[in-house]
Design a protein around this motif. Structure first.
Motif, PDB file in Angstrom:
ATOM      1  N   GLN A  84      43.933 -13.673 -52.174  1.00  0.00           N
ATOM      2  CA  GLN A  84      44.530 -14.533 -53.192  1.00  0.00           C
ATOM      3  C   GLN A  84      45.653 -15.243 -52.701  1.00  0.00           C
ATOM      4  O   GLN A  84      46.358 -14.727 -51.481  1.00  0.00           O
ATOM      5  CB  GLN A  84      45.035 -14.065 -54.582  1.00  0.00           C
ATOM      6  CG  GLN A  84      43.584 -13.298 -55.123  1.00  0.00           C
ATOM      7  CD  GLN A  84      42.688 -14.418 -55.738  1.00  0.00           C
ATOM      8  OE1 GLN A  84      43.139 -15.392 -55.894  1.00  0.00           O
ATOM      9  NE2 GLN A  84      41.583 -14.008 -55.711  1.00  0.00           N
ATOM     10  N   PRO A  85      46.216 -16.397 -52.942  1.00  0.00           N
ATOM     11  CA  PRO A  85      47.359 -16.972 -52.533  1.00  0.00           C
ATOM     12  C   PRO A  85      48.461 -16.378 -52.498  1.00  0.00           C
ATOM     13  O   PRO A  85      49.210 -16.124 -51.298  1.00  0.00           O
ATOM     14  CB  PRO A  85      47.360 -18.191 -53.166  1.00  0.00           C
ATOM     15  CG  PRO A  85      46.152 -18.389 -53.843  1.00  0.00           C
ATOM     16  CD  PRO A  85      45.505 -17.215 -54.021  1.00  0.00           C
ATOM     17  N   ALA A  86      48.963 -15.252 -53.296  1.00  0.00           N
ATOM     18  CA  ALA A  86      49.873 -14.716 -53.287  1.00  0.00           C
ATOM     19  C   ALA A  86      49.952 -13.548 -52.181  1.00  0.00           C
ATOM     20  O   ALA A  86      51.099 -13.091 -51.911  1.00  0.00           O
ATOM     21  CB  ALA A  86      50.089 -13.987 -54.782  1.00  0.00           C
ATOM     22  N   GLN A  87      48.717 -13.252 -51.729  1.00  0.00           N
ATOM     23  CA  GLN A  87      48.617 -12.123 -50.805  1.00  0.00           C
ATOM     24  C   GLN A  87      48.547 -12.724 -49.465  1.00  0.00           C
ATOM     25  O   GLN A  87      48.397 -11.970 -48.406  1.00  0.00           O
ATOM     26  CB  GLN A  87      47.338 -11.242 -50.987  1.00  0.00           C
ATOM     27  CG  GLN A  87      47.379 -10.587 -52.459  1.00  0.00           C
ATOM     28  CD  GLN A  87      45.764  -9.967 -52.649  1.00  0.00           C
ATOM     29  OE1 GLN A  87      44.757 -10.526 -52.106  1.00  0.00           O
ATOM     30  NE2 GLN A  87      45.892  -9.172 -53.567  1.00  0.00           N
ATOM     31  N   GLN A  88      48.637 -14.069 -49.235  1.00  0.00           N
ATOM     32  CA  GLN A  88      48.558 -14.641 -47.873  1.00  0.00           C
ATOM     33  C   GLN A  88      49.943 -15.024 -47.220  1.00  0.00           C
ATOM     34  O   GLN A  88      50.103 -15.484 -46.275  1.00  0.00           O
ATOM     35  CB  GLN A  88      47.878 -15.983 -48.187  1.00  0.00           C
ATOM     36  CG  GLN A  88      46.406 -15.934 -48.483  1.00  0.00           C
ATOM     37  CD  GLN A  88      45.695 -17.250 -48.604  1.00  0.00           C
ATOM     38  OE1 GLN A  88      46.328 -18.315 -48.581  1.00  0.00           O
ATOM     39  NE2 GLN A  88      44.360 -17.054 -48.657  1.00  0.00           N
ATOM     40  N   ILE A  89      50.939 -14.275 -47.871  1.00  0.00           N
ATOM     41  CA  ILE A  89      52.184 -14.358 -47.333  1.00  0.00           C
ATOM     42  C   ILE A  89      52.166 -13.742 -45.957  1.00  0.00           C
ATOM     43  O   ILE A  89      51.792 -12.570 -45.707  1.00  0.00           O
ATOM     44  CB  ILE A  89      53.122 -13.540 -48.209  1.00  0.00           C
ATOM     45  CG1 ILE A  89      53.357 -14.358 -49.342  1.00  0.00           C
ATOM     46  CG2 ILE A  89      54.636 -13.619 -47.626  1.00  0.00           C
ATOM     47  CD1 ILE A  89      54.176 -13.680 -50.473  1.00  0.00           C
ATOM     48  N   GLN A  90      52.549 -14.447 -44.884  1.00  0.00           N
ATOM     49  CA  GLN A  90      52.758 -14.193 -43.582  1.00  0.00           C
ATOM     50  C   GLN A  90      53.741 -13.524 -43.243  1.00  0.00           C
ATOM     51  O   GLN A  90      54.950 -13.344 -43.674  1.00  0.00           O
ATOM     52  CB  GLN A  90      52.245 -15.022 -42.414  1.00  0.00           C
ATOM     53  CG  GLN A  90      51.165 -15.708 -42.716  1.00  0.00           C
ATOM     54  CD  GLN A  90      50.958 -16.861 -41.802  1.00  0.00           C
ATOM     55  OE1 GLN A  90      51.657 -17.287 -40.929  1.00  0.00           O
ATOM     56  NE2 GLN A  90      49.820 -17.684 -41.885  1.00  0.00           N
ATOM     57  N   GLN A  91      53.855 -12.392 -42.034  1.00  0.00           N
ATOM     58  CA  GLN A  91      54.834 -11.748 -41.488  1.00  0.00           C
ATOM     59  C   GLN A  91      56.037 -12.529 -40.828  1.00  0.00           C
ATOM     60  O   GLN A  91      55.696 -13.550 -40.368  1.00  0.00           O
ATOM     61  CB  GLN A  91      54.622 -10.548 -40.632  1.00  0.00           C
ATOM     62  CG  GLN A  91      53.876  -9.524 -41.391  1.00  0.00           C
ATOM     63  CD  GLN A  91      54.415  -8.476 -42.389  1.00  0.00           C
ATOM     64  OE1 GLN A  91      55.910  -8.329 -42.332  1.00  0.00           O
ATOM     65  NE2 GLN A  91      54.025  -8.148 -43.287  1.00  0.00           N
ATOM     66  N   MET A  92      57.321 -12.408 -41.114  1.00  0.00           N
ATOM     67  CA  MET A  92      58.268 -13.208 -40.602  1.00  0.00           C
ATOM     68  C   MET A  92      58.316 -12.647 -39.019  1.00  0.00           C
ATOM     69  O   MET A  92      58.454 -11.423 -38.798  1.00  0.00           O
ATOM     70  CB  MET A  92      59.660 -12.857 -40.896  1.00  0.00           C
ATOM     71  CG  MET A  92      60.529 -14.015 -40.628  1.00  0.00           C
ATOM     72  SD  MET A  92      62.433 -13.678 -41.306  1.00  0.00           S
ATOM     73  CE  MET A  92      61.947 -14.667 -43.015  1.00  0.00           C
TER      74      MET A  92
END
Length: 100
Positions: free
Chosen positions: A63-71
């Motif tokens: 889901q889009p909320a789970q697609q946050i990439q690591q900095m």
């Protein structure tokens, strides 16, 4: 509403759109450019919905909320000077050659 409910609502709307375009074709005739374009666009929407259903039902889909990439951390330490040994200084030319 769940994603499946939303997709079903879109499907019902597209079915109604198709019935309405059918009525317009009977009233205005199939030969007009505008009616043909409307028919084509409604068919494209059906195709797009089918693609969306396929991608929504695919296992492992994030889901889009789970697609946050690591900095990515960039170190503050200066880079190794040997990396720039054969590079020219921008606007100054090479260190070993003289300007004409």
């Amino acid at each position: 509403m769940s994603v499946n409910d939303d997709l079903n609502a879109i499907q019902r709307s597209l079915d109604e759109l198709g019935r309405t375009v059918d009525r317009l074709e009977r009233q205005l005739g199939k030969g007009g450019l505008e009616v043909r374009r409307l028919r084509t666009h409604s068919e494209h929407l059906r195709d797009d919905l089918a693609l969306l259903r396929d991608s929504a039902g695919r296992p492992g889909r994030q889901q889009p909320a789970q697609q946050i990439q690591q900095m990515v951390q960039v170190p503050d330490a200066p880079y190794d000077a040997s990396l720039w040994r054969d590079a020219d200084e921008e606007g100054l030319g090479s260190r070993v050659r003289r300007a004409p």
